[in-house]
Motif scaffolding. Structure first.
Motif, PDB file in Angstrom:
ATOM      1  N   TYR B  93       0.709  -1.130  -0.178  1.00  0.00           N
ATOM      2  CA  TYR B  93       0.033   0.018   0.099  1.00  0.00           C
ATOM      3  C   TYR B  93       0.903   1.250   0.159  1.00  0.00           C
ATOM      4  O   TYR B  93       1.974   1.170   0.330  1.00  0.00           O
ATOM      5  CB  TYR B  93      -0.885   0.060   1.246  1.00  0.00           C
ATOM      6  CG  TYR B  93      -0.199   0.018   2.471  1.00  0.00           C
ATOM      7  CD1 TYR B  93       0.187  -1.194   3.115  1.00  0.00           C
ATOM      8  CD2 TYR B  93       0.159   0.969   3.245  1.00  0.00           C
ATOM      9  CE1 TYR B  93       1.099  -1.262   4.315  1.00  0.00           C
ATOM     10  CE2 TYR B  93       0.710   1.156   4.470  1.00  0.00           C
ATOM     11  CZ  TYR B  93       1.038  -0.336   5.167  1.00  0.00           C
ATOM     12  OH  TYR B  93       1.806  -0.138   6.269  1.00  0.00           O
ATOM     13  N   PRO B  98      -3.496   7.334   7.384  1.00  0.00           N
ATOM     14  CA  PRO B  98      -3.321   6.204   8.293  1.00  0.00           C
ATOM     15  C   PRO B  98      -4.505   5.375   8.787  1.00  0.00           C
ATOM     16  O   PRO B  98      -4.789   4.324   8.787  1.00  0.00           O
ATOM     17  CB  PRO B  98      -2.977   6.982   9.408  1.00  0.00           C
ATOM     18  CG  PRO B  98      -2.201   8.091   9.162  1.00  0.00           C
ATOM     19  CD  PRO B  98      -3.193   8.453   8.066  1.00  0.00           C
ATOM     20  N   GLN B  99      -5.870   5.986   8.559  1.00  0.00           N
ATOM     21  CA  GLN B  99      -7.027   5.623   8.975  1.00  0.00           C
ATOM     22  C   GLN B  99      -7.410   4.574   7.817  1.00  0.00           C
ATOM     23  O   GLN B  99      -7.865   3.419   8.079  1.00  0.00           O
ATOM     24  CB  GLN B  99      -7.910   6.896   8.810  1.00  0.00           C
ATOM     25  CG  GLN B  99      -8.136   7.645  10.166  1.00  0.00           C
ATOM     26  CD  GLN B  99      -8.287   6.819  11.226  1.00  0.00           C
ATOM     27  OE1 GLN B  99      -8.622   5.814  11.557  1.00  0.00           O
ATOM     28  NE2 GLN B  99      -8.079   7.680  12.443  1.00  0.00           N
ATOM     29  N   VAL B 101      -5.465   2.953   6.118  1.00  0.00           N
ATOM     30  CA  VAL B 101      -4.527   1.891   6.174  1.00  0.00           C
ATOM     31  C   VAL B 101      -5.002   0.751   7.409  1.00  0.00           C
ATOM     32  O   VAL B 101      -5.198  -0.276   7.193  1.00  0.00           O
ATOM     33  CB  VAL B 101      -3.337   2.413   6.411  1.00  0.00           C
ATOM     34  CG1 VAL B 101      -2.116   1.167   7.028  1.00  0.00           C
ATOM     35  CG2 VAL B 101      -2.477   3.140   5.183  1.00  0.00           C
ATOM     36  N   VAL B 102      -5.276   1.538   8.620  1.00  0.00           N
ATOM     37  CA  VAL B 102      -5.581   0.741   9.693  1.00  0.00           C
ATOM     38  C   VAL B 102      -6.759  -0.155   9.424  1.00  0.00           C
ATOM     39  O   VAL B 102      -7.016  -1.324   9.781  1.00  0.00           O
ATOM     40  CB  VAL B 102      -5.553   1.640  10.825  1.00  0.00           C
ATOM     41  CG1 VAL B 102      -6.460   0.838  11.884  1.00  0.00           C
ATOM     42  CG2 VAL B 102      -4.335   1.901  11.245  1.00  0.00           C
ATOM     43  N   GLN B 105      -6.401  -3.055   7.138  1.00  0.00           N
ATOM     44  CA  GLN B 105      -5.536  -4.003   7.711  1.00  0.00           C
ATOM     45  C   GLN B 105      -6.538  -4.843   8.567  1.00  0.00           C
ATOM     46  O   GLN B 105      -6.524  -5.954   8.487  1.00  0.00           O
ATOM     47  CB  GLN B 105      -4.528  -3.554   8.650  1.00  0.00           C
ATOM     48  CG  GLN B 105      -3.268  -2.824   7.993  1.00  0.00           C
ATOM     49  CD  GLN B 105      -2.355  -1.863   8.826  1.00  0.00           C
ATOM     50  OE1 GLN B 105      -2.710  -1.989  10.092  1.00  0.00           O
ATOM     51  NE2 GLN B 105      -1.389  -1.711   8.368  1.00  0.00           N
ATOM     52  N   ARG B 106      -7.349  -4.088   9.329  1.00  0.00           N
ATOM     53  CA  ARG B 106      -8.478  -4.614  10.393  1.00  0.00           C
ATOM     54  C   ARG B 106      -9.275  -5.712   9.520  1.00  0.00           C
ATOM     55  O   ARG B 106      -9.508  -6.872   9.763  1.00  0.00           O
ATOM     56  CB  ARG B 106      -9.219  -3.783  11.123  1.00  0.00           C
ATOM     57  CG  ARG B 106      -8.300  -3.259  12.061  1.00  0.00           C
ATOM     58  CD  ARG B 106      -8.247  -4.284  13.278  1.00  0.00           C
ATOM     59  NE  ARG B 106      -7.556  -3.545  14.307  1.00  0.00           N
ATOM     60  CZ  ARG B 106      -7.616  -3.953  15.795  1.00  0.00           C
ATOM     61  NH1 ARG B 106      -8.559  -5.180  16.045  1.00  0.00           N
ATOM     62  NH2 ARG B 106      -6.924  -3.492  16.583  1.00  0.00           N
ATOM     63  N   LEU B 109      -7.499  -8.860   8.126  1.00  0.00           N
ATOM     64  CA  LEU B 109      -7.435  -9.757   9.358  1.00  0.00           C
ATOM     65  C   LEU B 109      -8.618 -10.477   9.524  1.00  0.00           C
ATOM     66  O   LEU B 109      -8.691 -11.635   9.768  1.00  0.00           O
ATOM     67  CB  LEU B 109      -6.834  -9.006  10.583  1.00  0.00           C
ATOM     68  CG  LEU B 109      -5.428  -8.570  10.591  1.00  0.00           C
ATOM     69  CD1 LEU B 109      -5.004  -7.475  11.519  1.00  0.00           C
ATOM     70  CD2 LEU B 109      -4.537  -9.711  10.678  1.00  0.00           C
ATOM     71  N   LEU B 119      -0.935 -11.954   7.931  1.00  0.00           N
ATOM     72  CA  LEU B 119      -0.863 -10.723   7.292  1.00  0.00           C
ATOM     73  C   LEU B 119       0.432  -9.893   7.535  1.00  0.00           C
ATOM     74  O   LEU B 119       1.018  -9.677   8.500  1.00  0.00           O
ATOM     75  CB  LEU B 119      -1.766  -9.789   7.689  1.00  0.00           C
ATOM     76  CG  LEU B 119      -1.875  -8.206   6.997  1.00  0.00           C
ATOM     77  CD1 LEU B 119      -1.816  -8.434   5.520  1.00  0.00           C
ATOM     78  CD2 LEU B 119      -2.839  -7.280   7.751  1.00  0.00           C
ATOM     79  N   VAL B 120       1.131  -9.638   6.416  1.00  0.00           N
ATOM     80  CA  VAL B 120       2.569  -9.027   6.171  1.00  0.00           C
ATOM     81  C   VAL B 120       2.366  -7.775   5.499  1.00  0.00           C
ATOM     82  O   VAL B 120       1.757  -7.661   4.753  1.00  0.00           O
ATOM     83  CB  VAL B 120       3.440 -10.083   5.469  1.00  0.00           C
ATOM     84  CG1 VAL B 120       4.369  -9.137   4.859  1.00  0.00           C
ATOM     85  CG2 VAL B 120       4.109 -11.228   6.454  1.00  0.00           C
ATOM     86  N   LEU B 121       3.203  -6.765   6.246  1.00  0.00           N
ATOM     87  CA  LEU B 121       2.918  -5.529   5.828  1.00  0.00           C
ATOM     88  C   LEU B 121       4.083  -5.042   4.814  1.00  0.00           C
ATOM     89  O   LEU B 121       5.091  -5.106   5.038  1.00  0.00           O
ATOM     90  CB  LEU B 121       2.930  -4.387   7.040  1.00  0.00           C
ATOM     91  CG  LEU B 121       1.752  -3.694   7.510  1.00  0.00           C
ATOM     92  CD1 LEU B 121       0.661  -4.687   7.241  1.00  0.00           C
ATOM     93  CD2 LEU B 121       1.895  -3.277   8.998  1.00  0.00           C
ATOM     94  N   ARG B 122       3.503  -4.562   3.725  1.00  0.00           N
ATOM     95  CA  ARG B 122       4.672  -3.882   2.602  1.00  0.00           C
ATOM     96  C   ARG B 122       4.137  -2.645   2.038  1.00  0.00           C
ATOM     97  O   ARG B 122       3.679  -2.359   0.984  1.00  0.00           O
ATOM     98  CB  ARG B 122       4.828  -4.948   1.437  1.00  0.00           C
ATOM     99  CG  ARG B 122       5.100  -6.386   1.953  1.00  0.00           C
ATOM    100  CD  ARG B 122       6.398  -6.647   2.352  1.00  0.00           C
ATOM    101  NE  ARG B 122       7.429  -5.943   1.441  1.00  0.00           N
ATOM    102  CZ  ARG B 122       8.486  -5.875   1.860  1.00  0.00           C
ATOM    103  NH1 ARG B 122       9.091  -6.836   3.000  1.00  0.00           N
ATOM    104  NH2 ARG B 122       9.566  -5.517   1.040  1.00  0.00           N
ATOM    105  N   PRO B 123       4.492  -1.677   3.244  1.00  0.00           N
ATOM    106  CA  PRO B 123       4.314  -0.124   2.710  1.00  0.00           C
ATOM    107  C   PRO B 123       5.118   0.030   1.435  1.00  0.00           C
ATOM    108  O   PRO B 123       6.599  -0.201   1.644  1.00  0.00           O
ATOM    109  CB  PRO B 123       4.530   0.625   3.837  1.00  0.00           C
ATOM    110  CG  PRO B 123       5.442  -0.226   4.777  1.00  0.00           C
ATOM    111  CD  PRO B 123       5.098  -1.621   4.453  1.00  0.00           C
ATOM    112  N   GLU B 276      -8.854  13.797   4.517  1.00  0.00           N
ATOM    113  CA  GLU B 276      -7.620  14.558   5.017  1.00  0.00           C
ATOM    114  C   GLU B 276      -7.849  15.746   4.408  1.00  0.00           C
ATOM    115  O   GLU B 276      -7.225  16.723   5.166  1.00  0.00           O
ATOM    116  CB  GLU B 276      -6.562  13.610   4.386  1.00  0.00           C
ATOM    117  CG  GLU B 276      -5.839  12.574   5.239  1.00  0.00           C
ATOM    118  CD  GLU B 276      -5.267  13.004   6.612  1.00  0.00           C
ATOM    119  OE1 GLU B 276      -5.731  12.628   7.611  1.00  0.00           O
ATOM    120  OE2 GLU B 276      -4.146  13.824   6.630  1.00  0.00           O
ATOM    121  N   ILE B 306     -11.710  10.379  11.807  1.00  0.00           N
ATOM    122  CA  ILE B 306     -11.467  12.186  11.854  1.00  0.00           C
ATOM    123  C   ILE B 306     -12.695  12.700  11.729  1.00  0.00           C
ATOM    124  O   ILE B 306     -12.860  13.804  12.250  1.00  0.00           O
ATOM    125  CB  ILE B 306      -9.952  12.635  11.286  1.00  0.00           C
ATOM    126  CG1 ILE B 306      -9.681  13.652  11.931  1.00  0.00           C
ATOM    127  CG2 ILE B 306     -10.478  12.781   9.833  1.00  0.00           C
ATOM    128  CD1 ILE B 306      -8.398  14.499  11.489  1.00  0.00           C
TER     129      ILE B 306
END
Lengths: 364, 364
Positions: B93, B98-99, B101-102, B105-106, B109, B119-123, B276, B306
């Motif tokens: 990604y 951040p929102q 992204v999180v 991810q959730r 999962l 789950l492996v992260l690859r920013p 944003e 936000i």
DNA sequence: CTGAAAGCGCTTACAG
DNA sequence: CTGAAAGCGCTTACAG
């Protein structure tokens, strides 16, 4: 390999590289290919990969040259199977702030960069009955290289016991000294909270309140006690009716602020235990028709990105979350390599002065 | 195993379970232990694990009982080595929020829960010269089971080509139809943007502007064109001077809003391409001494947390990011299992009306 | 300093 | 429907 003069060694290397280059197109190389080209056993190649000192320098040089030429990297699954330990680093977290989580992830990835380790996500809910069981299953199955544990997971001693039993390395991030220098990163939350107190006292506030985080987080205690200590330096206190407990969330912060606003004695300044709660406090203040900072000053903790996006921008206390994540990842690797630091690595927060805290209103 | 009546089979199972229970304390079981207790070959156990139909029901029952009794789970590293494919699902990604992204991810999962996948992260940073090289190294080394690609990574056709070459499964999440139903999740961003336009038109706005996301994101185009379409339904247009381009970030949104405020003709309503940028727009409006929504109405896109934390709360368009992540993960598994859906799975956004958009000011 | 053998816990052809 | 053999790509004792 006989003992040749340097020039001949170079020729030998060059020969091997030529063979390697030809091989390159065939696909991915294995330790066997390297061994064949170098004319050594695969065990010797394994020794070079694992930085064993028991290899003749000339052999090491030859093998390393071929590895570089082929762009060879050992297969993590095969190593994991042989070592009974994978190349996964697990981040086990329950922090409700997405900003905190994302920053921590980035930091860990920074620390893991250029290594073979991968970051695996393990969000947990400590209240969940399955929390324990699922984490143990993960550990038994995937045999993670190590775990990184930010608050409040880092404070779970039962979890630590389980990790010890399974021989899983870990690094705890916590606001109190919970473990040895090899196994923890310390944050001086109390010191940051004291800075917030000094800032508010310097601005002239007397009626100062605190929105406290949940009892289950050590950081909530540290921030409160540090804040009290900072107030004491100016001879101020934090009476019980000036403390509103909340849960580190936006909604709980909003409600806590409402309780403070409608109490007998309304504070002129409020220190929230984190930015999420401070953001909730903003809304409570606006709903009450009051202004920030003219009527009420607010200070947060964390300096998450939302702090700079609010209006007025939030004065808050910053912990370098990303740097902490990187330090935790590196500590995990150092620990596994047998190079623990002599003293606990620690991070001190610093107040970031923006616009949400100013002098108290003139009239009582 | 001879052909016994049912009662005798039960006795047989009971015997095996007794043996298994005794074994339990010894430590982690392997496929060999199961085979020994069941008195079959380990290949047969492997068949049961892999749901092969080529196993006699009675044998399957026996083996499954023992597996359950021992709480056995096959070793992912060993399977990965044999299959040349790991049990890691990579999230690649570059979304700056951040929102987002999180939540993503959730969701992933959620979709991976109760499976052996991690789950492996690859920013990534698509501008980075190493982006390509490092991702390929990751794929070659760790042989991920599959990759999940949200925008804008999902739009990188070169990346897709590389994945095909390496035989890596993937799921793309995109606002346009880029791939087959087995390989993508579609979001109808244009439809959501049209809803934003209808909302503003219904409130009576005429001078309407748009803060557009970066050219490199297809979603930015979709949101703009959908917005234009929605305006057209009420006979309104979006003139060039009412478009301010920005980069999906807070700062770029703030600056874009300032350009709009100080233009010849100030808009009474602004649709920002994401939350944003809308948050940045809030600050620009406040800095100019204007009020939301009395002087200027603002609508965002995404409904990140936000949005509800701002004052006034942001009216925005919601995409169910978490659900999308879960759907992407499940699609990846279905695809690998050979069960692709007949049609593209798609998600439609919906406007969330809060307080940041109201009728335009009376005077011109 | 180096190597041949055995093993980590699975699966893939190949037989039957 | 089931099994014996070989192999995935590494590492760990054990010799020398």
């Amino acid at each position: 390999m006989t003992d040749l003069p340097d020039s001949e060694q170079e020729a030998e290397v060059a020969d091997a590289l030529r063979e390697a280059a030809a091989f390159r197109l065939t696909g991915r190389a294995t330790i066997n290919d390297i061994a064949r080209i170098a004319k050594v056993s695969k065990k010797t190649v394994s020794r070079v990969i694992n930085e064993s000192p028991l290899v003749k320098p000339r052999t090491r040089h030859l093998v390393k040259s071929i590895i570089a030429e082929l762009g060879f990297t050992p297969d993590p699954q095969a190593r994991a199977l042989a070592l009974r330990r994978s190349f996964l680093v697990g981040l086990v977290y329950d922090n409700p702030s997405p900003q905190y989580v994302v920053n921590m992830q980035r930091g860990i990835l920074d620390g893991l960069e250029e290594t073979d380790f991968q970051l695996v996500l393990r969000p947990v809910n400590r209240g969940d009955a399955n929390y324990w069981h699922r984490l143990r299953t993960f550990i038994q199955q995937h045999k993670p290289f190590g775990l990184i544990l930010p608050p409040s997971v880092s404070e779970d001693e039962e979890l630590i016991d389980m990790l010890r039993e399974h021989g899983v390395d870990y690094v705890r991030i916590a606001s109190v000294e919970l473990d040895t220098p090899a196994r923890m990163i310390r944050t001086h939350d109390a010191e940051g909270a004291a800075q917030a107190a000094r800032h508010l006292c310097a601005l002239g506030h007397v009626d100062i309140a605190h929105i406290q985080g949940p009892e289950t987080f050590r950081s909530a205690h540290e921030r409160r006690s540090g804040f009290v200590r900072g107030l004491a330096e100016s001879g101020r206190t934090l009476p019980a009716d000036m403390i509103a407990e909340a849960g580190y969330t936006f909604d709980s912060g909003l409600q806590a602020m409402e309780r403070l606003i409608y109490a007998k004695r309304r504070p002129t300044a409020v220190f929230a235990g984190n930015d999420e709660m401070a953001t909730g406090a903003y809304v409570a203040v606006r709903k009450a028709g009051l202004r920030i900072p003219e009527d009420i000053s607010i200070v947060g903790f964390d300096d998450t990105p939302i702090a700079g996006r609010l209006w007025p921008a939030l004065t808050t206390v910053r912990l370098p979350i990303r740097e902490m994540g990187a330090a935790a990842a590196k500590l995990l690797l150092d620990q596994a390599a047998g190079n623990p630091p002599a003293e606990i690595i620690s991070f001190s927060p610093e107040i970031v002065v923006r616009e949400s805290a100013a002098a108290p209103p003139k009239a009582g």
